[in-house]
Design an enzyme around this catalytic site. Structure first.
Site, PDB file in Angstrom:
ATOM      1  N   SER A   8      53.086 -13.407 -50.148  1.00  0.00           N
ATOM      2  CA  SER A   8      52.361 -12.194 -49.750  1.00  0.00           C
ATOM      3  C   SER A   8      52.905 -11.694 -48.431  1.00  0.00           C
ATOM      4  CB  SER A   8      50.871 -12.500 -49.601  1.00  0.00           C
ATOM      5  OG  SER A   8      50.262 -11.463 -48.852  1.00  0.00           O
ATOM      6  N   HIS A  33      54.198 -10.326 -53.516  1.00  0.00           N
ATOM      7  CA  HIS A  33      52.788  -9.922 -53.604  1.00  0.00           C
ATOM      8  C   HIS A  33      52.487  -8.922 -52.483  1.00  0.00           C
ATOM      9  CE1 HIS A  33      48.552 -10.681 -54.757  1.00  0.00           C
ATOM     10  NE2 HIS A  33      48.268 -10.615 -53.454  1.00  0.00           N
ATOM     11  N   ASP A  35      49.591  -6.634 -50.722  1.00  0.00           N
ATOM     12  CA  ASP A  35      48.143  -6.501 -50.564  1.00  0.00           C
ATOM     13  C   ASP A  35      47.784  -5.122 -50.040  1.00  0.00           C
ATOM     14  OD1 ASP A  35      47.029  -9.102 -51.291  1.00  0.00           O
ATOM     15  OD2 ASP A  35      48.280  -9.860 -49.656  1.00  0.00           O
ATOM     16  N   MET A  37      44.833  -2.618 -48.972  1.00  0.00           N
ATOM     17  CA  MET A  37      43.434  -2.656 -48.518  1.00  0.00           C
ATOM     18  C   MET A  37      43.050  -1.310 -47.926  1.00  0.00           C
ATOM     19  SD  MET A  37      43.379  -6.364 -46.666  1.00  0.00           S
ATOM     20  CE  MET A  37      44.185  -7.796 -47.395  1.00  0.00           C
ATOM     21  N   HIS A  66      48.339  -5.909 -55.441  1.00  0.00           N
ATOM     22  CA  HIS A  66      46.930  -6.327 -55.494  1.00  0.00           C
ATOM     23  C   HIS A  66      46.103  -5.262 -54.782  1.00  0.00           C
ATOM     24  CE1 HIS A  66      43.869  -9.575 -53.877  1.00  0.00           C
ATOM     25  NE2 HIS A  66      43.290  -8.705 -54.685  1.00  0.00           N
ATOM     26  N   MET A  68      42.967  -3.924 -53.284  1.00  0.00           N
ATOM     27  CA  MET A  68      41.629  -4.238 -52.754  1.00  0.00           C
ATOM     28  C   MET A  68      41.067  -2.934 -52.215  1.00  0.00           C
ATOM     29  SD  MET A  68      42.732  -7.826 -51.028  1.00  0.00           S
ATOM     30  CE  MET A  68      44.440  -7.333 -51.154  1.00  0.00           C
ATOM     31  N   MET A 137      40.463 -15.107 -56.749  1.00  0.00           N
ATOM     32  CA  MET A 137      40.503 -15.138 -55.286  1.00  0.00           C
ATOM     33  C   MET A 137      39.922 -16.469 -54.798  1.00  0.00           C
ATOM     34  SD  MET A 137      41.981 -12.441 -54.195  1.00  0.00           S
ATOM     35  CE  MET A 137      41.841 -12.937 -52.483  1.00  0.00           C
ATOM     36  N   GLY A 144      44.700 -12.509 -44.310  1.00  0.00           N
ATOM     37  CA  GLY A 144      45.473 -13.717 -44.545  1.00  0.00           C
ATOM     38  C   GLY A 144      44.961 -14.834 -43.648  1.00  0.00           C
ATOM     39  N   ASP A 175      45.006 -16.761 -55.247  1.00  0.00           N
ATOM     40  CA  ASP A 175      45.348 -16.059 -54.004  1.00  0.00           C
ATOM     41  C   ASP A 175      44.350 -16.403 -52.914  1.00  0.00           C
ATOM     42  OD1 ASP A 175      46.086 -14.212 -52.062  1.00  0.00           O
ATOM     43  OD2 ASP A 175      45.648 -12.434 -53.287  1.00  0.00           O
ATOM     44  N   GLY A 177      44.610 -18.966 -49.072  1.00  0.00           N
ATOM     45  CA  GLY A 177      44.547 -20.306 -48.489  1.00  0.00           C
ATOM     46  C   GLY A 177      45.377 -21.348 -49.216  1.00  0.00           C
TER      47      GLY A 177
HETATM   48  C1  DX5 Z   1      43.744 -11.804 -48.953  1.00  0.00           C
HETATM   49  C2  DX5 Z   1      44.997 -11.368 -49.677  1.00  0.00           C
HETATM   50  C3  DX5 Z   1      45.978 -12.439 -49.800  1.00  0.00           C
HETATM   51  C4  DX5 Z   1      46.515 -12.963 -48.501  1.00  0.00           C
HETATM   52  C5  DX5 Z   1      46.802 -14.409 -48.695  1.00  0.00           C
HETATM   53  O1  DX5 Z   1      42.810 -10.798 -49.002  1.00  0.00           O
HETATM   54  O2  DX5 Z   1      44.677 -10.909 -50.981  1.00  0.00           O
HETATM   55  O3  DX5 Z   1      47.045 -12.100 -50.686  1.00  0.00           O
HETATM   56  O4  DX5 Z   1      47.692 -12.324 -48.082  1.00  0.00           O
HETATM   57  O5  DX5 Z   1      47.149 -14.961 -47.469  1.00  0.00           O
HETATM   58  P1  DX5 Z   1      47.017 -16.533 -47.213  1.00  0.00           P
HETATM   59  O6  DX5 Z   1      47.974 -17.179 -48.166  1.00  0.00           O
HETATM   60  O7  DX5 Z   1      47.416 -16.664 -45.782  1.00  0.00           O
HETATM   61  O8  DX5 Z   1      45.591 -16.911 -47.482  1.00  0.00           O
HETATM   62 ZN    ZN Z   2      46.402 -10.643 -52.452  1.00  0.00          ZN
END
Ligand code: DX5
Ligand code: ZN
Length: 229
Positions: A8, A33, A35, A37, A66, A68, A137, A144, A175, A177
């Site tokens: 990501s 990936h 993200d 938002m 992705h 969001m 999720m 992140g 996705d 952690g």
């Molecule tokens: C969180 C995102 C993830 C994020 C994951 O809302 O959808 O894709 O980038 O980051 P890590 O791997 O650090 O949890």
């Molecule tokens: Zn994501």
């Protein structure tokens, strides 16, 4: 199916995305990936179609976008045109999920649906035969670097079972952690696409981090023995 790694870029240096993507690809990234938002569905704001269009020009692997965002129907066309190969949308914002999934497919993209940690697997039961992948999720979306929610591994297994009952071999993605400590566990539960942000880009050597994550993920795959061969 082997395990696909989807770094990501949320955790990468946005001033040097091309270099970050190239490093991840050298390490064996299968997807990138992205993200998206909107500051409404999640508290954070990130990037839109113009950035996806620029990334598309330098990435050699497919872009896994992705969304969001609160009104994904308004934007799927723009992300498809910008070069997304896969687009996932959250069930929590879509009363007409069936329409949206088929609209994504009609644009020539793989259609994924995403479940927040508090959303039950049953929210997908009517759509299990329609989706190209399901994203579980394992943190609350928005940022992140959050801690993996342990319950997510069994949720992956539940989603896998739901898809199997529908006769759908669509992969399960996870996705949030994910790192080399827990990736084997989620793969063993059935995840076959692994998103990782900070475990890749918040390290001194993202190329090596992807390679190590991939090896740790493969270790979670079921062992082929003479009995199961
Ligand atoms: C969180 C995102 C993830 C994020 C994951 O809302 O959808 O894709 O980038 O980051 P890590 O791997 O650090 O949890
Ligand atoms: Zn994501």
């Amino acid at each position: 199916m082997s395990v696909l790694i989807a770094p990501s870029i949320l955790s990468a240096d946005f001033a040097a995305l091309g270099a970050a993507i190239a490093a991840a690809e050298r390490g064996g990234a299968d997807l990138i990936h992205v993200d998206v938002m909107d500051g409404h569905f999640v508290p954070n704001i990130t990037i839109g179609p113009p950035v996806v269009e620029s990334i598309r020009k330098v990435a050699r692997v497919p872009l896994d976008v992705h969304l969001m965002i609160e009104e994904p129907d308004r934007y799927i066309d723009a992300f498809a045109k910008a070069g997304a190969s896969m687009i996932s949308v959250h069930v929590e914002v879509l009363p007409h999920l069936h329409r949206t999934v088929h609209a994504i497919k009609a644009l020539g993209c793989k259609a994924g649906v995403v479940l927040n940690p508090s959303t039950p697997v049953a929210a997908l039961s009517e759509m299990a035969g329609d989706v190209d992948y399901v994203l579980v999720m394992s943190v609350n979306p928005g940022f992140g670097g959050q801690t993996f929610i342990p319950r997510s591994a069994s949720k992956v297994a539940e989603v896998r079972a739901l898809l199997d009952r529908a006769g759908n071999a669509a992969p399960v993605e996870i996705d949030g952690g994910i790192d080399i400590q827990n990736v084997g566990r989620v793969v063993a539960a059935g995840a076959r696409m692994i998103v990782a942000g900070s475990a890749v880009f918040h390290t001194p050597d993202p190329e090596r981090a992807v390679r190590e994550l991939k090896a740790a993920a493969a270790a979670g795959l079921p062992t082929v023995t003479s009995a199961t061969r």
